[in-house]
Design a protein around this motif. Sequence first.
Motif, PDB file in Angstrom:
ATOM      1  N   ILE A  79     -51.094   9.091  24.235  1.00  0.00           N
ATOM      2  CA  ILE A  79     -50.742   9.482  22.417  1.00  0.00           C
ATOM      3  C   ILE A  79     -52.089   8.656  22.440  1.00  0.00           C
ATOM      4  CG2 ILE A  79     -49.959   8.481  20.944  1.00  0.00           C
ATOM      5  CD1 ILE A  79     -47.513   9.117  22.230  1.00  0.00           C
ATOM      6  N   ASP A 177     -52.183  15.545  24.926  1.00  0.00           N
ATOM      7  CA  ASP A 177     -51.793  14.657  26.268  1.00  0.00           C
ATOM      8  C   ASP A 177     -52.819  15.328  27.703  1.00  0.00           C
ATOM      9  OD1 ASP A 177     -50.259  13.871  28.202  1.00  0.00           O
ATOM     10  OD2 ASP A 177     -48.531  14.072  27.402  1.00  0.00           O
ATOM     11  N   HIS A 364     -52.168  23.259  24.078  1.00  0.00           N
ATOM     12  CA  HIS A 364     -52.475  22.666  22.018  1.00  0.00           C
ATOM     13  C   HIS A 364     -54.630  23.000  21.412  1.00  0.00           C
ATOM     14  CE1 HIS A 364     -48.834  20.210  22.149  1.00  0.00           C
ATOM     15  NE2 HIS A 364     -49.633  19.172  23.013  1.00  0.00           N
ATOM     16  N   HIS A 391     -52.884  12.467  17.351  1.00  0.00           N
ATOM     17  CA  HIS A 391     -51.914  11.495  17.119  1.00  0.00           C
ATOM     18  C   HIS A 391     -51.790   9.921  17.448  1.00  0.00           C
ATOM     19  CE1 HIS A 391     -48.150  12.730  20.460  1.00  0.00           C
ATOM     20  NE2 HIS A 391     -48.061  11.847  19.044  1.00  0.00           N
ATOM     21  N   GLU A 502     -41.204  22.184  22.123  1.00  0.00           N
ATOM     22  CA  GLU A 502     -41.214  21.872  22.988  1.00  0.00           C
ATOM     23  C   GLU A 502     -39.585  21.276  22.969  1.00  0.00           C
ATOM     24  OE1 GLU A 502     -43.860  18.570  23.851  1.00  0.00           O
ATOM     25  OE2 GLU A 502     -45.921  19.347  22.120  1.00  0.00           O
ATOM     26  N   HIS A 505     -38.625  18.882  29.429  1.00  0.00           N
ATOM     27  CA  HIS A 505     -39.313  18.514  29.687  1.00  0.00           C
ATOM     28  C   HIS A 505     -39.793  18.310  30.930  1.00  0.00           C
ATOM     29  CE1 HIS A 505     -42.490  14.443  30.514  1.00  0.00           C
ATOM     30  NE2 HIS A 505     -42.950  15.821  29.098  1.00  0.00           N
ATOM     31  N   PHE A 584     -47.676  11.327  33.583  1.00  0.00           N
ATOM     32  CA  PHE A 584     -46.798  11.313  32.692  1.00  0.00           C
ATOM     33  C   PHE A 584     -47.607  12.710  32.656  1.00  0.00           C
ATOM     34  CE2 PHE A 584     -45.368  12.104  27.887  1.00  0.00           C
ATOM     35  CZ  PHE A 584     -44.207  11.980  28.197  1.00  0.00           C
TER      36      PHE A 584
HETATM   37  C1  IPT Z   1     -45.635  15.899  23.110  1.00  0.00           C
HETATM   38  C2  IPT Z   1     -46.329  16.275  22.768  1.00  0.00           C
HETATM   39  O1  IPT Z   1     -46.590  17.331  22.106  1.00  0.00           O
HETATM   40  C3  IPT Z   1     -47.224  17.151  24.098  1.00  0.00           C
HETATM   41  O2  IPT Z   1     -48.466  17.237  23.994  1.00  0.00           O
HETATM   42  C4  IPT Z   1     -46.521  16.499  25.107  1.00  0.00           C
HETATM   43  O3  IPT Z   1     -47.174  14.670  25.553  1.00  0.00           O
HETATM   44  C5  IPT Z   1     -45.231  16.099  25.068  1.00  0.00           C
HETATM   45  O4  IPT Z   1     -45.048  15.423  24.321  1.00  0.00           O
HETATM   46  C6  IPT Z   1     -44.925  15.071  26.441  1.00  0.00           C
HETATM   47  O5  IPT Z   1     -45.482  15.519  28.109  1.00  0.00           O
HETATM   48  S1  IPT Z   1     -45.436  14.271  22.067  1.00  0.00           S
HETATM   49  C7  IPT Z   1     -44.043  13.438  22.057  1.00  0.00           C
HETATM   50  C8  IPT Z   1     -43.892  12.576  21.680  1.00  0.00           C
HETATM   51  C9  IPT Z   1     -42.755  13.780  22.175  1.00  0.00           C
END
Ligand code: IPT
Length: 973
Positions: A79, A177, A364, A391, A502, A505, A584
């Motif tokens: 972020i 990200d 993105h 972000h 999304e 994960h 991450f």
């Molecule tokens: C969400 C993002 O859209 C994505 O780019 C990636 O960061 C993902 O999470 C996690 O890996 S945003 C998150 C703050 C929910």
Amino acid sequence: MTDPLLALRPWEAPEVTSWGRLPMNTVDRRAGALSLDGPWRFQLLPAPDAPVGAVWSSTRVPGAWTMQDTDDLPQYTNIRMPYTEFPPRSPADNPTGVYEREVEVPAEWSGRRIVLQVGAAESVLLVHVDGRPVGLSKDSHLAAEFDLTGVVRAGQRAAVRLTVVKWSDASHIEDQDQWWHGGITRSVLLYATDPLHLADVAVRARRDGELRVDCRVRDAAGALPGGWYVTGELDGLPLAQDTALDRAHEEDGRVSDFLGEVRLRTVVRAVRPWSAETPELYGLTVRLHRADGTVSDTARYRVGFRDVEVVGRDLLVNGERVFVRGVNRHDFHPLTGRTVSPEDMRADLVLLKRFGFNAIRTAHYPNDPALYDLADELGLYVVDEADIESHDHAHEIADDPRYLNAFVDRVSRMVLRDKNHPCVIVWSLGNESDYGAHHDAAAGWVRRHDPTRPVQYEGAAKRGWADPDVASDIACPMYAPLEDCLAHALSGRQTKPLIQCEYSHAMGNSNGTLADHWAAIEATPGLQGGFIWEFWDHGILQRVSDGRPAGRGGAGLYDNGVTAPGHRWAYGGDFGEPYHDGAFVADGVVFPDRTPKPVLYEHRELAAPVRLRCFRHEGLVLANHQHFRGLEWLAAEWELSLADGGTLTAPAELPSLRPGETAVVPLPFELPADGGEAWLTLRVTTAEDLPWAPRGTEVCAPQLRLRAAVPAKEEPAVAAAVEVDGDGLLVHPLLTAAPTLSLWRAPTDNDELGGIATRWRSWGLDALVRRPLSVHRDGVSVTVVAEYAGPTGVVRHRQVLTPVEGGLRIDEEAELPEEFDDVARVGSVFATVAGLDLLEWFGQGPWESYPDRSAGAPVGHHSLPVDALFTPYLRPQESGGRHGVRRFTLTAPDATGLAVTLDEPRQVSVTRYRAEDLTAVAHHDELVPRDGCVVHLDAAHRGLGTASCGPDTFVSYLVAPGVHRWSWTLRVL
Ligand code: IPT
């Protein structure tokens, strides 16, 4: 003399999105284009206004300089921005790449219009030719074109300089990200057209066969010459020109001298509609003619006839409410960063098709153009996302008027580029950028320009999933708890399709509860699917010796997810970045070399086109679970797995079924009267070669239990000695560590980031101290009672060791105190001597499975080398488990070894690592495998969930406190 492009300081001017850049369009495949890919002279300046020096090195285009030989290395932040300057400012240290090369402009281009196309540059591109400023562009993931007519001369050399500034106002809206890079990441080319040229072509093809092709024509000289006309053909058949349109335009005076518009039409009879299941494409050629009939320009498209619409709370493709089995995909490669070849993209998409995906969100930013051609061809729906993520400063930027232009520019250019692709079914306004007036402006532009597709934006949908006034036609949350989705769908207030942009994960050992999600989605009107986060683990191949990216030279230095000695998959922090977000960035369903992770097998089964619904006395119910096609493309074989026998196979005849239909088919086997547990599997494969799978590729393996296990009789004790040491620990010739109690697992990324691992550590689960309380011989059995104590609680454990025919039965009981209300596992752990390198088991497999990720692992007889059981997640963690194991053997090549039979199907893992080995290191290549095996047999094992970003596992997959009992037998073979 000051350079006017630099004087603008465009890297800190969000209002300036381009200068001298041609409008985006769909006509970019001109014959005879000159590729400018390859080596360019290169300098990396410390800042955009630093003087260009006299010393040049060489770099390769396309390619990020951060992946080539410079000191500016990749950096990973999620972020937060990698610097503290607020938008629109950029830091004073601002690496700027200067690329130069000469170009021979072909002599035959004399009199033609000459265009330079730069495929992608991040984040600001300045173009000079022969020292003259030509243009500038922002938007790191879309091409920029510049008209060089009159700047270069046919038959002569021209010096092209491309200056790429890494940090800019635009970086603040490209805060995705992923790794930060700098450079020219897609191809550069030069092409020529006739001055009279196709400026754009827009294709609309509906599922009823109606085709409309709107062509825009320009002449570089200004006014259009008289007598030009446009023709078109579809698969060789001519299209009609829609004269009505011309007349209408003339009447209201809109046909100007500068821009011509023509509409071509046809209606295709008995059209074969396009869908992800049936990617039927037709070849369209559009030709622009001069008055004498000669062709001045040509454009070619592959057209798919299909409709997309939102009706009520359903997203319909060709009138069908299709399930969206999606994944988020970045353009990524472990050697080249963001530069991906068409072959690599094909491999990505082929893999997705093989594992049952039917949709991609281009997270993105607009992906490489080749991706859309491939998705059209192979059959994948695309949610096409604009390159906007602000972000870190989302709230400020969403309503900062200086950025308005950039938002509309990025969204509109994406739509202008990709509008002719049937694969694109939804436009996305970007990601994680709050919600402001800019989004409404962009949505307004899209809805007017392309009313044929819905618009989505998570930031807008968040304001209210049913809110009619926000810039999202779809309720597209991220990581929403399943219960919230269900509650919404059942509330009676749902007005839009609910498709998570999304979910699930995929960081490390993850994707627990995917089967629960799909059970709910398939059973609940209003729920339509979602996009797993994400396709790639973005690990960059790194040389450990000097910490640099291996680059293109690293090809072949990895296999099956594992890197060659001296190399590793780098994640955040590994390039010495001061700020980073660690592992991450490694949160995909494939390893950085595209090796599938176990979750993909789970997904493949959840997406199965053929289902075995239930077993009735007259036969089996077999269902076609597709939307648009029959089962003709599939072949199948029956397989019967008998716990007390082997595996039988029989040919299967798939019935002829339309989408959604079911048929009853006879049971293909007689069950042996005396056997125990029996499982029937339908192994479904492709019946012929397909563009994404050779004939015989497994598509799914639906399974039904035909008969339950007969409860095992307790084996009688025999007269034999059980040897234990003074602490009550079993002494056994094949064990180097006796079975002890384990409540701990090497925390997964979900365990760590979700916080449960912190609780486990506070309870001391990683280092419980065993204290034997009593060792008691009762006849032939030995009963050992021990305490496992942590700082806050004590677990009482009892082990009864009884000699049975050929071995030993071990009955265990552990009593967890109330405060240990959510532990990793309750079970036994022991270690074996070296040399037992083959695991054969009856249970779920062959791939890794866990209690909440076990739907894709059929029960049967499986066998794998011990070294192949472990999954090398980038950050070492609990891995290699197999769910529902009934019994197993661990043997040496001469078939000696040990055999374990469990009282019930249990979670088992056999690896080379103890949990503490895994927690001690940060990268897989640092692990030193033990010679023997570390074996865990779990009475209970916690689900994996997805808590690294999103919901944890469900309560039903937690390990409760209180008494746990399990028993197993151990025999020597
Ligand atoms: C969400 C993002 O859209 C994505 O780019 C990636 O960061 C993902 O999470 C996690 O890996 S945003 C998150 C703050 C929910």
